[in-house]
Design an enzyme around this catalytic site. Structure first.
Site, PDB file in Angstrom:
ATOM      1  N   ARG A  11     -25.555  98.642 -39.981  1.00 55.02           N
ATOM      2  CA  ARG A  11     -24.670  99.157 -41.037  1.00 55.02           C
ATOM      3  C   ARG A  11     -25.455  99.944 -42.078  1.00 55.02           C
ATOM      4  NH1 ARG A  11     -22.572  97.030 -37.404  1.00 55.02           N
ATOM      5  NH2 ARG A  11     -20.581  95.935 -37.384  1.00 55.02           N
ATOM      6  N   ARG A  70     -27.330  81.308 -62.422  1.00 53.53           N
ATOM      7  CA  ARG A  70     -27.482  82.753 -62.168  1.00 53.53           C
ATOM      8  C   ARG A  70     -28.604  83.117 -61.210  1.00 53.53           C
ATOM      9  NH1 ARG A  70     -29.799  80.808 -66.246  1.00 53.53           N
ATOM     10  NH2 ARG A  70     -31.880  81.401 -66.889  1.00 53.53           N
ATOM     11  N   LYS A  85     -40.854  78.737 -58.424  1.00 53.11           N
ATOM     12  CA  LYS A  85     -39.800  79.675 -58.024  1.00 53.11           C
ATOM     13  C   LYS A  85     -40.235  80.564 -56.868  1.00 53.11           C
ATOM     14  CE  LYS A  85     -37.399  79.890 -62.427  1.00 53.11           C
ATOM     15  NZ  LYS A  85     -36.953  80.746 -63.533  1.00 53.11           N
ATOM     16  N   ASN A 130     -39.958  90.125 -70.182  1.00 55.85           N
ATOM     17  CA  ASN A 130     -40.778  90.410 -71.361  1.00 55.85           C
ATOM     18  C   ASN A 130     -41.530  91.729 -71.239  1.00 55.85           C
ATOM     19  OD1 ASN A 130     -43.830  89.747 -70.637  1.00 55.85           O
ATOM     20  ND2 ASN A 130     -42.499  88.330 -69.539  1.00 55.85           N
ATOM     21  N   PHE A 131     -41.759  92.310 -72.423  1.00 50.78           N
ATOM     22  CA  PHE A 131     -42.389  93.623 -72.476  1.00 50.78           C
ATOM     23  C   PHE A 131     -43.877  93.582 -72.177  1.00 50.78           C
ATOM     24  CE2 PHE A 131     -38.494  95.357 -73.945  1.00 50.78           C
ATOM     25  CZ  PHE A 131     -38.591  96.698 -73.619  1.00 50.78           C
ATOM     26  N   CYS A 170     -42.468 107.687 -68.409  1.00 52.93           N
ATOM     27  CA  CYS A 170     -42.909 106.319 -68.123  1.00 52.93           C
ATOM     28  C   CYS A 170     -42.358 105.403 -69.217  1.00 52.93           C
ATOM     29  CB  CYS A 170     -44.431 106.240 -68.000  1.00 52.93           C
ATOM     30  SG  CYS A 170     -45.319 106.107 -69.563  1.00 52.93           S
ATOM     31  N   CYS A 186     -32.606  85.308 -73.268  1.00 52.93           N
ATOM     32  CA  CYS A 186     -31.621  84.558 -72.485  1.00 52.93           C
ATOM     33  C   CYS A 186     -31.552  83.108 -72.955  1.00 52.93           C
ATOM     34  CB  CYS A 186     -31.953  84.638 -71.008  1.00 52.93           C
ATOM     35  SG  CYS A 186     -31.883  86.328 -70.389  1.00 52.93           S
TER      36      CYS A 186
HETATM   37 ZN   LIG Z   1     -45.480 108.211 -70.520  1.00 50.58          ZN
END
Ligand SMILES: [Zn+2]
Length: 340
Positions: A11, A70, A85, A130-131, A170, A186
């Site tokens: 498919r 979730r 996990k 997280n950043f 970026c 969260c």
């Molecule tokens: Zn950049």
């Protein structure tokens, strides 16, 4: 035979833009997924069913009951066993599609570990929250010329943006610095499964396109979705910053710098200690702690309940201490029960 009329992927390759050649490219890809939470588990399941060749699953945490609302792939048994996990996800994915090489890695993505963990990726998928980790992925991806897909969700809202080094903005073109101050998380603001599943699905749409048709095929629009209000927005691709320190000046401070504190807050009411990568003999630790405190252990971690705290130690020496946000308390518990 991947091209048989009723084969597993029929498919997918009958969808003309994928086709048998695209399917073959998907099969030869190595995807690295950072984070196996709500975004990550959906991403992992879709890419596994789609037949990517290899999927490395990187996650530092273990399954808990509050994840099950979730985080696809996980069961009550995984939470009861406190399985990492990455391990629980790989087990389930092996049942879903045994043709895919799922490689679980129980580790924290840090400047010190990034080279080893991200090496060999055709594509990097963001399943983090997280950043710090995202800037690290961005540095690595731009330096190595690998596409990656930024994804985020909290509450009922989320977004995704494909980043193709050399062609699109970026992450640092869009966010020169990590967002400052307290951000909704969260833990504090909650999160709905429909938004994490939606964002992961959208990110996987970009991923399949990149894998099947090449990075140049993707349009780097930022898509934002709110499953509560129903708002869906597509913004024009963000402009590249001609002064970007990352993709223009190629100064990869997040990858090379030691910006990271050895102890960090990790979710609500928890602290992570990761200052040393010092392997711990978990069996030995469990038997040493057993006479003192309530201990549970498996092949991947030892968990001790100490008064109102819960100390989980992983094989690489890293630990997560729940029940406190005080780094001093966390360090003291670690020193007393694991040793410094
Ligand atoms: Zn950049």
């Amino acid at each position: 035979m991947i091209q048989g009329a009723e084969s597993r992927y029929s498919r997918q390759f009958r969808f003309a833009p994928v086709g048998p050649e695209g399917q073959e490219r998907i099969r030869s890809a190595s995807v690295v997924l950072v984070g196996c939470g709500a975004l990550g588990t959906v991403t992992a399941e879709i890419l596994t069913r789609a037949g990517v060749g290899r999927l490395r699953l990187i996650d530092r945490d273990f399954v808990e009951l509050s994840n099950l609302q979730r985080q696809f792939l996980f069961s009550e048994a995984d939470a009861a066993e406190a399985l990492p996990k990455a391990v629980a996800a790989a087990r389930r994915l092996g049942q879903v599609n045994s043709e895919v090489v799922a490689e679980p890695v129980v580790a924290d993505l840090t400047p010190a570990s990034a080279e080893e963990l991200l090496e060999g990726a055709t594509l990097i998928m963001d399943g983090t929250d997280n950043f710090e980790a995202r800037f690290l992925m961005n540095d690595y991806a731009v330096r190595s010329g690998i596409p990656w897909i930024y994804s985020a969700a909290v509450g009922s809202y989320g977004l995704k943006l494909a980043i193709v080094p050399g062609r699109t903005a970026c992450l640092r073109c869009v966010y020169p610095e990590p967002p400052q101050g307290s951000q909704p998380t969260c833990e504090t603001d909650g999160v709905l499964a429909p938004i994490t599943a939606s964002i992961a699905a959208l990110a996987c749409g970009d991923a399949l396109k990149i894998l099947a048709r090449g990075p140049e095929s993707v349009t780097a629009r930022m898509t934002t979705v709110d499953v509560w209000t129903g708002a869906v927005r597509q913004t024009a691709p963000p402009a590249r910053d001609p002064g970007c320190p990352c993709c223009v000046a190629r100064d990869f401070v997040h990858l090379t710098g030691q910006r990271r504190a050895p102890i960090s807050l990790c979710g609500r009411n928890a602290v992570q200690i990761h200052e040393r990568s010092r392997p711990v003999d978990l069996r030995e630790l469990a038997s040493r702690l057993a006479p003192l405190v309530e201990v549970r252990s498996n092949d991947f971690a030892v968990r001790a309940s100490i008064d109102s705290y819960e100390l989980t130690v992983f094989a690489d020496g890293r630990a997560i201490i729940k029940g406190t946000t005080d780094p001093g308390v966390a360090r003291s518990l670690y020193a007393r029960y694991v040793g410094m």
